[in-house]
Write an enzyme that holds these catalytic residues in place. Sequence first.
Site, short mmCIF file in Angstrom:
data_model
loop_
_atom_site.label_atom_id
_atom_site.label_comp_id
_atom_site.label_asym_id
_atom_site.label_seq_id
_atom_site.Cartn_x
_atom_site.Cartn_y
_atom_site.Cartn_z
N ARG A 142 33.13 -43.63 19.66
CA ARG A 142 33.04 -44.59 20.09
C ARG A 142 33.19 -45.51 21.73
O ARG A 142 32.27 -46.37 21.54
CB ARG A 142 34.34 -45.56 19.11
CG ARG A 142 33.90 -47.33 19.65
CD ARG A 142 34.69 -47.52 18.13
NE ARG A 142 35.17 -49.17 18.45
CZ ARG A 142 36.02 -49.62 18.69
NH1 ARG A 142 37.63 -48.94 18.90
NH2 ARG A 142 36.25 -51.09 18.74
N HIS A 146 30.14 -47.59 23.25
CA HIS A 146 30.43 -48.67 23.93
C HIS A 146 30.37 -48.64 25.05
O HIS A 146 29.93 -49.62 25.84
CB HIS A 146 31.56 -48.94 23.22
CG HIS A 146 31.39 -50.04 21.69
ND1 HIS A 146 32.13 -51.09 21.68
CD2 HIS A 146 31.22 -49.28 21.37
CE1 HIS A 146 32.11 -51.26 20.39
NE2 HIS A 146 31.99 -50.01 19.73
N TRP A 285 34.14 -44.94 5.80
CA TRP A 285 32.54 -44.32 6.01
C TRP A 285 32.89 -43.33 4.92
O TRP A 285 32.00 -43.94 3.68
CB TRP A 285 32.63 -44.67 6.62
CG TRP A 285 31.61 -46.19 7.58
CD1 TRP A 285 30.92 -47.36 7.28
CD2 TRP A 285 32.13 -46.22 8.97
NE1 TRP A 285 30.93 -47.94 7.95
CE2 TRP A 285 32.01 -47.74 9.22
CE3 TRP A 285 33.25 -46.00 10.22
CZ2 TRP A 285 32.01 -48.53 10.86
CZ3 TRP A 285 33.29 -46.35 10.53
CH2 TRP A 285 33.05 -48.13 11.06
#
Length: 390
Positions: A142, A146, A285
């Site tokens: 992440r 990002h 998920w």
Amino acid sequence: MSLRSLLPVLRGNCSSRTFSTASRNVARSSQVANVSSARASSKTFARPSSRFYSTEGNASKGSNTGLWLGLGALIAAGAGYYVYSNPQTAETVLRSGEQSVKSAAGFTPKKDDYQKVYNAIADLLDEAGDYDDGSYGPVLVRLAWHASGTYDKETKTGGSNYATMRFNPEALHGANAGLAVARGVLEPVKKKYSWISYGDLWTLAGVAAIQEASGPKIPWRAGRIDGFEKDVTPDGRLPDAAQGGDHLRNIFYRMGFNDQEIVALAGAHALGRCHVDRSGFEGPWTFSPTTFSNEFFNLLMNEKWQWRKWGGPKQLEDNKTKTLMMLPTDYALLTDKSFKKWVKAYADDESVFFKDFSAAFSRLLELGVPSTQWVAQEPWELKTLSEQKK
């Protein structure tokens, strides 16, 4: 006198101009405290493979005193405006200066040096204890994403080149909530290999996290430089998970991606989970959130999903176990015909997904970096820890 020894002096000279940094220091202290708390409460997981640490490459010995002093003076003088206006910027100037001096003195990092950095990152992935299912891998992916996904192809701003998430307000953007943990985890690696830029370190961490989680090889190359606070990107350039397909296209088309690449990059949701105290959403998920696979697409395509009834933001849960979740942007991949054909293709064939994800993620990590900065003409494929044991 070394460049770093000048830092206290420069900070002192800036003391009368630092009234605007008080709130930043409070935020930064809070972030550091969060990292320390997370790491203190964790239990160390022993990696079965041996460590691959190696000592940092040394600059060539010899009569380089004049070179150090001369370059140090030039760097300090040339960066005077930035140094005077912000002590945080002063430290960045000195670090960049150190890297330039090392290069001029005979130390130029090679592929093997970056492999050592990769190994150091890979070795700490499983030291997360109870944090995020026992791995720092997902949060490092992440961070890499990002730090790169702020690119705007029209204005040629943003991207991974300047590592601007080191500065406020970008570090405090809502989409970056929780990433102080990832940045803090990598600080010991940065300290050990001080010559590497933050942009290279963060993107290389994403590569290591994917590959060590049984994912595909991600071609990567070095050359990013650290920028200044003036280079910080505006808020709103990263995806808003509460939106739909039109929003995804606006965000990713701005970076230069197409529909197929949007879906491929979404497959990174095979890793990790959402946190209420960060995004507001909650849950993983997949059932294996530390393993990179095409399971995100299998579940999205084949499970029955329903809107969760709870006090948080709108998200879906699987009808069977009610332990998995999908975001509105995930569900948009099913309701849009152009997106859905790729969801099905990746659910049907993991090798196709791996190939397309590798290409898209590698390109994502290079956004915003001028081609003249790359240290190699072609990207490298760095070896996993297990490959190096063979």
